[in-house]
Design a protein around this motif. Structure first.
Motif, PDB file in Angstrom:
ATOM      1  N   VAL A 187       3.480  -6.960   6.415  1.00 27.98           N
ATOM      2  CA  VAL A 187       2.168  -6.493   5.924  1.00 27.98           C
ATOM      3  C   VAL A 187       2.177  -4.987   5.736  1.00 27.98           C
ATOM      4  O   VAL A 187       1.673  -4.467   4.729  1.00 27.98           O
ATOM      5  CB  VAL A 187       1.056  -6.933   6.895  1.00 27.98           C
ATOM      6  CG1 VAL A 187      -0.269  -6.273   6.527  1.00 27.98           C
ATOM      7  CG2 VAL A 187       0.905  -8.445   6.879  1.00 27.98           C
ATOM      8  N   GLY A 188       2.746  -4.261   6.695  1.00 24.29           N
ATOM      9  CA  GLY A 188       2.794  -2.807   6.571  1.00 24.29           C
ATOM     10  C   GLY A 188       3.639  -2.332   5.416  1.00 24.29           C
ATOM     11  O   GLY A 188       3.420  -1.235   4.884  1.00 24.29           O
ATOM     12  N   ALA A 189       4.619  -3.143   4.999  1.00 22.92           N
ATOM     13  CA  ALA A 189       5.528  -2.716   3.935  1.00 22.92           C
ATOM     14  C   ALA A 189       5.011  -3.046   2.536  1.00 22.92           C
ATOM     15  O   ALA A 189       5.201  -2.259   1.601  1.00 22.92           O
ATOM     16  CB  ALA A 189       6.907  -3.352   4.142  1.00 22.92           C
ATOM     17  N   ILE A 190       4.352  -4.200   2.363  1.00 24.22           N
ATOM     18  CA  ILE A 190       4.041  -4.653   1.006  1.00 24.22           C
ATOM     19  C   ILE A 190       2.583  -4.460   0.607  1.00 24.22           C
ATOM     20  O   ILE A 190       2.282  -4.405  -0.592  1.00 24.22           O
ATOM     21  CB  ILE A 190       4.418  -6.136   0.823  1.00 24.22           C
ATOM     22  CG1 ILE A 190       3.516  -7.036   1.669  1.00 24.22           C
ATOM     23  CG2 ILE A 190       5.877  -6.365   1.174  1.00 24.22           C
ATOM     24  CD1 ILE A 190       3.714  -8.516   1.403  1.00 24.22           C
ATOM     25  N   THR A 191       1.670  -4.366   1.574  1.00 29.38           N
ATOM     26  CA  THR A 191       0.262  -4.280   1.179  1.00 29.38           C
ATOM     27  C   THR A 191      -0.085  -3.018   0.374  1.00 29.38           C
ATOM     28  O   THR A 191      -0.961  -3.097  -0.500  1.00 29.38           O
ATOM     29  CB  THR A 191      -0.646  -4.362   2.416  1.00 29.38           C
ATOM     30  OG1 THR A 191      -0.164  -3.465   3.438  1.00 29.38           O
ATOM     31  CG2 THR A 191      -0.686  -5.770   2.964  1.00 29.38           C
ATOM     32  N   PRO A 192       0.557  -1.854   0.614  1.00 28.86           N
ATOM     33  CA  PRO A 192       0.244  -0.730  -0.288  1.00 28.86           C
ATOM     34  C   PRO A 192       0.585  -1.019  -1.742  1.00 28.86           C
ATOM     35  O   PRO A 192      -0.151  -0.611  -2.656  1.00 28.86           O
ATOM     36  CB  PRO A 192       1.103   0.413   0.273  1.00 28.86           C
ATOM     37  CG  PRO A 192       1.326   0.061   1.701  1.00 28.86           C
ATOM     38  CD  PRO A 192       1.441  -1.424   1.715  1.00 28.86           C
ATOM     39  N   PHE A 193       1.676  -1.743  -1.966  1.00 21.52           N
ATOM     40  CA  PHE A 193       2.066  -2.063  -3.340  1.00 21.52           C
ATOM     41  C   PHE A 193       1.161  -3.134  -3.934  1.00 21.52           C
ATOM     42  O   PHE A 193       0.890  -3.126  -5.136  1.00 21.52           O
ATOM     43  CB  PHE A 193       3.523  -2.524  -3.370  1.00 21.52           C
ATOM     44  CG  PHE A 193       4.484  -1.479  -2.883  1.00 21.52           C
ATOM     45  CD1 PHE A 193       4.864  -0.423  -3.702  1.00 21.52           C
ATOM     46  CD2 PHE A 193       4.989  -1.536  -1.606  1.00 21.52           C
ATOM     47  CE1 PHE A 193       5.733   0.543  -3.249  1.00 21.52           C
ATOM     48  CE2 PHE A 193       5.867  -0.561  -1.143  1.00 21.52           C
ATOM     49  CZ  PHE A 193       6.236   0.470  -1.963  1.00 21.52           C
ATOM     50  N   VAL A 194       0.682  -4.063  -3.103  1.00 17.64           N
ATOM     51  CA  VAL A 194      -0.281  -5.051  -3.596  1.00 17.64           C
ATOM     52  C   VAL A 194      -1.569  -4.363  -4.014  1.00 17.64           C
ATOM     53  O   VAL A 194      -2.151  -4.655  -5.070  1.00 17.64           O
ATOM     54  CB  VAL A 194      -0.549  -6.111  -2.512  1.00 17.64           C
ATOM     55  CG1 VAL A 194      -1.634  -7.081  -2.971  1.00 17.64           C
ATOM     56  CG2 VAL A 194       0.719  -6.880  -2.177  1.00 17.64           C
ATOM     57  N   GLY A 195      -2.033  -3.421  -3.170  1.00 22.13           N
ATOM     58  CA  GLY A 195      -3.222  -2.659  -3.557  1.00 22.13           C
ATOM     59  C   GLY A 195      -2.994  -1.832  -4.800  1.00 22.13           C
ATOM     60  O   GLY A 195      -3.895  -1.699  -5.651  1.00 22.13           O
ATOM     61  N   LEU A 196      -1.798  -1.269  -4.947  1.00 18.37           N
ATOM     62  CA  LEU A 196      -1.490  -0.491  -6.153  1.00 18.37           C
ATOM     63  C   LEU A 196      -1.495  -1.367  -7.391  1.00 18.37           C
ATOM     64  O   LEU A 196      -1.944  -0.941  -8.472  1.00 18.37           O
ATOM     65  CB  LEU A 196      -0.134   0.189  -5.975  1.00 18.37           C
ATOM     66  CG  LEU A 196       0.321   1.098  -7.124  1.00 18.37           C
ATOM     67  CD1 LEU A 196      -0.658   2.247  -7.310  1.00 18.37           C
ATOM     68  CD2 LEU A 196       1.724   1.630  -6.856  1.00 18.37           C
ATOM     69  N   PHE A 197      -1.015  -2.604  -7.243  1.00 18.20           N
ATOM     70  CA  PHE A 197      -1.069  -3.531  -8.375  1.00 18.20           C
ATOM     71  C   PHE A 197      -2.515  -3.773  -8.801  1.00 18.20           C
ATOM     72  O   PHE A 197      -2.838  -3.773  -9.999  1.00 18.20           O
ATOM     73  CB  PHE A 197      -0.402  -4.852  -7.995  1.00 18.20           C
ATOM     74  CG  PHE A 197      -0.651  -5.959  -8.966  1.00 18.20           C
ATOM     75  CD1 PHE A 197      -0.006  -5.988 -10.186  1.00 18.20           C
ATOM     76  CD2 PHE A 197      -1.557  -6.974  -8.661  1.00 18.20           C
ATOM     77  CE1 PHE A 197      -0.249  -7.010 -11.091  1.00 18.20           C
ATOM     78  CE2 PHE A 197      -1.800  -7.995  -9.552  1.00 18.20           C
ATOM     79  CZ  PHE A 197      -1.143  -8.014 -10.771  1.00 18.20           C
TER      80      PHE A 197
END
Length: 289
Positions: A187-197
């Motif tokens: 969660v800490g690794a991928i959620t920033p990129f999901v939000g950026l998407f």
């Protein structure tokens, strides 16, 4: 003549097989070309419809976080919901792991007191945690297999086997304790990129709305940009606590590992004491001079 005729038939069969293979390849290429053409036609047809179906920019009277979510596109809403679910899962795992590690350390400390107070394997009382209990069972099983120890080499072999099996018990306990912690790291690794998407998708729709409304007034542009940036904010809200929680769980598991190592050391000392007692019982008694 028969041999020549047989070769001719084989060559003919090989030629037919080659022709059939070429025909299959050509048929596959035709299918691929038809699929690519259909995909291109579908994109060409759907693109204008998608552009026409893009939400027009609406200027709410009171721009709040709920209005940002309610007026967002379907994709951005899904992104926000995924991030919200990830945040809930993160907090749930963190609280459950804290309780699990706290209870495990409490039981381990009680077991350490029991092991420290015992002077023989047979005198160890009931242990609360499964890992020291498993170590004690392993030690008793190895001593039972060895039988009566009459040589120092045999005693050293028992100690080595017990230590090796202790390492396996410790590794299994640590792996069981870390179960679920990988979710925090993910969660800490991928959620920033999901939000950026979600942000990129929302900004693209905002530009589409700008082209449709033929205006660049900030009051018209701001709602779309704000809802897009809200996705990034939610990604950070989910990611930052997840990273902090993962580090906290890792430190707590390190403390659990130390207690587990202390328990293994105490059980190993009891095994060594048992070996020494058996060796002393079989050594010859020297008379006083």
């Amino acid at each position: 003549m028969n041999f020549s005729g047989q070769m001719t038939a084989q060559e003919k069969a090989g030629t037919d097989e080659a022709k059939a293979g070429n025909a299959r390849k050509a048929r596959h290429w035709r299918y691929a070309a038809a699929g690519a053409a259909a995909l291109a036609f579908g994109v060409a047809v759907a693109a204008p419809a998608f552009a026409a179906g893009a939400p027009a920019l609406v200027v709410p009277k009171n721009l709040t976080y709920w209005h940002m979510f309610a007026n967002a596109t379907l994709v951005v809403k899904l992104v926000m919901l995924v991030l919200l679910a990830a945040s809930v899962v993160t907090w749930t795992i963190w609280v459950s792991k804290l309780m699990e590690i706290k209870n495990a350390n409490k039981r381990l400390k009680a077991d350490l007191a029991v092991l420290d107070g015992a002077d023989a394997l047979d005198k160890v009382g009931t242990l609360q945690h499964y890992s020291p209990a498993a170590m004690l069972q392993v030690a008793r099983a190895e001593l039972g297999k060895a039988g009566k120890i009459a040589r120092v080499e045999a005693g050293e072999g028992v100690k080595e086997r017990v230590t090796a099996r202790f390492a396996s018990v410790e590794a299994g306990s640590i792996q069981r304790m870390l179960k679920g912690a990988s979710v925090l790291a993910t969660v800490g690794a991928i959620t920033p990129f999901v939000g950026l998407f979600g942000t990129v998708w929302g900004i693209m729709n905002s530009f589409i709305g700008i082209s449709q409304s033929n205006t660049t007034n900030l009051a018209v542009v701001a709602p779309g940009i704000a809802e897009a940036l809200l996705a990034t904010a939610m990604g950070l809200v989910a990611a930052i606590p997840a990273v902090i929680m993962y580090n906290h769980v890792a430190r707590s598991v390190a403390g659990f590992r130390r207690h587990l190592g202390d328990a293994a050391t105490l059980v190993a000392c009891l095994v060594s004491h048992e070996v020494d007692v058996q060796l002393a019982g079989t050594s010859p008694v020297r008379s006083a001079a």
